[in-house]
Scaffold this motif. Structure first.
Motif, mmCIF file in Angstrom:
data_model
loop_
_atom_site.group_PDB
_atom_site.id
_atom_site.type_symbol
_atom_site.label_atom_id
_atom_site.label_comp_id
_atom_site.label_asym_id
_atom_site.label_seq_id
_atom_site.Cartn_x
_atom_site.Cartn_y
_atom_site.Cartn_z
ATOM 1 N N ARG A 197 2.490 -5.236 4.128
ATOM 2 C CA ARG A 197 1.766 -5.672 2.932
ATOM 3 C C ARG A 197 0.578 -6.567 3.261
ATOM 4 O O ARG A 197 -0.256 -6.827 2.394
ATOM 5 N N GLN A 198 0.501 -7.044 4.496
ATOM 6 C CA GLN A 198 -0.639 -7.868 4.885
ATOM 7 C C GLN A 198 -1.922 -7.051 4.974
ATOM 8 O O GLN A 198 -3.019 -7.609 4.954
ATOM 9 N N PHE A 199 -1.767 -5.741 5.066
ATOM 10 C CA PHE A 199 -2.933 -4.879 5.242
ATOM 11 C C PHE A 199 -3.217 -4.131 3.944
ATOM 12 O O PHE A 199 -2.360 -3.448 3.400
ATOM 13 N N THR A 200 -4.430 -4.271 3.458
ATOM 14 C CA THR A 200 -4.809 -3.684 2.174
ATOM 15 C C THR A 200 -5.829 -2.562 2.348
ATOM 16 O O THR A 200 -6.502 -2.176 1.406
ATOM 17 N N GLY A 201 -5.940 -2.042 3.568
ATOM 18 C CA GLY A 201 -6.932 -1.000 3.820
ATOM 19 C C GLY A 201 -6.552 0.351 3.258
ATOM 20 O O GLY A 201 -7.380 1.252 3.188
ATOM 21 N N GLY A 202 -5.303 0.524 2.866
ATOM 22 C CA GLY A 202 -4.878 1.798 2.319
ATOM 23 C C GLY A 202 -3.453 2.117 2.702
ATOM 24 O O GLY A 202 -2.809 1.403 3.480
ATOM 25 N N ALA A 203 -2.945 3.216 2.144
ATOM 26 C CA ALA A 203 -1.552 3.603 2.351
ATOM 27 C C ALA A 203 -1.255 3.895 3.816
ATOM 28 O O ALA A 203 -0.193 3.528 4.331
ATOM 29 N N ASN A 204 -2.185 4.563 4.504
ATOM 30 C CA ASN A 204 -1.963 4.873 5.920
ATOM 31 C C ASN A 204 -1.795 3.601 6.740
ATOM 32 O O ASN A 204 -0.935 3.516 7.620
ATOM 33 N N ASP A 205 -2.645 2.605 6.464
ATOM 34 C CA ASP A 205 -2.566 1.334 7.193
ATOM 35 C C ASP A 205 -1.219 0.657 6.975
ATOM 36 O O ASP A 205 -0.604 0.137 7.911
ATOM 37 N N GLN A 206 -0.759 0.646 5.732
ATOM 38 C CA GLN A 206 0.493 -0.045 5.440
ATOM 39 C C GLN A 206 1.680 0.623 6.122
ATOM 40 O O GLN A 206 2.531 -0.055 6.706
ATOM 41 N N LEU A 207 1.738 1.941 6.066
ATOM 42 C CA LEU A 207 2.842 2.631 6.729
ATOM 43 C C LEU A 207 2.752 2.450 8.241
ATOM 44 O O LEU A 207 3.770 2.234 8.907
#
Length: 216
Positions: free
Chosen positions: A81-91
């Motif tokens: 959740r620290q990364f808000t760049g997109g769904a790919n980044d979060q996974l």
């Protein structure tokens, strides 16, 4: 063994300190060796606080198991959740979190193995395991669905659940073997392995989760 000085702690701090101490003692001395007195000494509190907050050693140990499972899930979720760049980044960062410290830990996988042995015959442990597994699958589904959507892939609830079950199995296997560090390979390859395998499992184009980056 030197006795730790007693400390004045808040309610939440006392409970958390006892849970951490219980995990430390179980890791070092096993379930039998982790006595109430030994755990209290490790926590730097009185033995009476164990009975006050948890009722008994069994109450503390079952709570410590739930705490361990919660720690592992929360660490990976927080990293994602620290990364808000997109769904790919979060996974991607969720997967990497399971293959790196602090989750990738010989002590944690040993603790997990110690506790999991009680799931078959202890209903309290079985309930904790079931709830923890359910929560982890739900979290994985929430991360998988937007990735599938971004690539215009089937993403029904049933499809996401199947992917979550399979991906969880993949994570567990690499986490256990990687944490035990048999020496057959370097732990440094695990982040790339989990990302590449995750892409294949989800039928994503190669490089979708890695973004062309290596994480070793």
């Amino acid at each position: 063994m030197s006795r730790k000085a007693f400390r004045r702690l808040t309610l939440d701090e006392r409970k958390r300190t006892l849970l951490e101490a219980a995990l430390t003692c179980v890791a070092q001395e096993g379930l039998k060796g982790a006595t109430v007195r030994r755990i209290a000494e490790e926590a730097g509190v009185t033995a009476g606080l164990v009975r006050h907050y948890f009722g008994s050693k069994n109450g503390l140990i079952t709570s410590a198991y739930a705490y361990l499972i919660g720690q592992l899930t929360a660490e990976a979720d927080t990293r994602a959740r620290q990364f808000t760049g997109g769904a790919n980044d979060q996974l991607r960062h969720f997967l990497i979190a399971n293959m790196t410290m602090p989750n990738l830990s010989e002590e944690k996988v040993s603790l997990w193995a110690t506790f999991i042995g009680r799931v078959r015959y202890d209903t309290d442990f079985a309930d904790i395991h079931r709830e923890g597994y359910r929560d982890y699958l739900t979290l994985l589904e929430s991360l998988i669905e937007p990735v599938l959507a971004a690539h215009d892939l089937p993403r029904s609830s049933a499809e996401c659940r199947r992917h979550a079950i399979a991906l969880n199995g993949l994570i567990d296997g690499l986490w256990m073997e990687g944490s035990l560090n048999s020496g057959l390979y370097s732990r440094a390859i695990l982040p790339d392995l989990i990302i590449e395998a995750g892409e294949r499992l989800l039928n994503l184009p190669a490089g979708s989760l890695s973004g062309g980056k290596q994480h070793t």
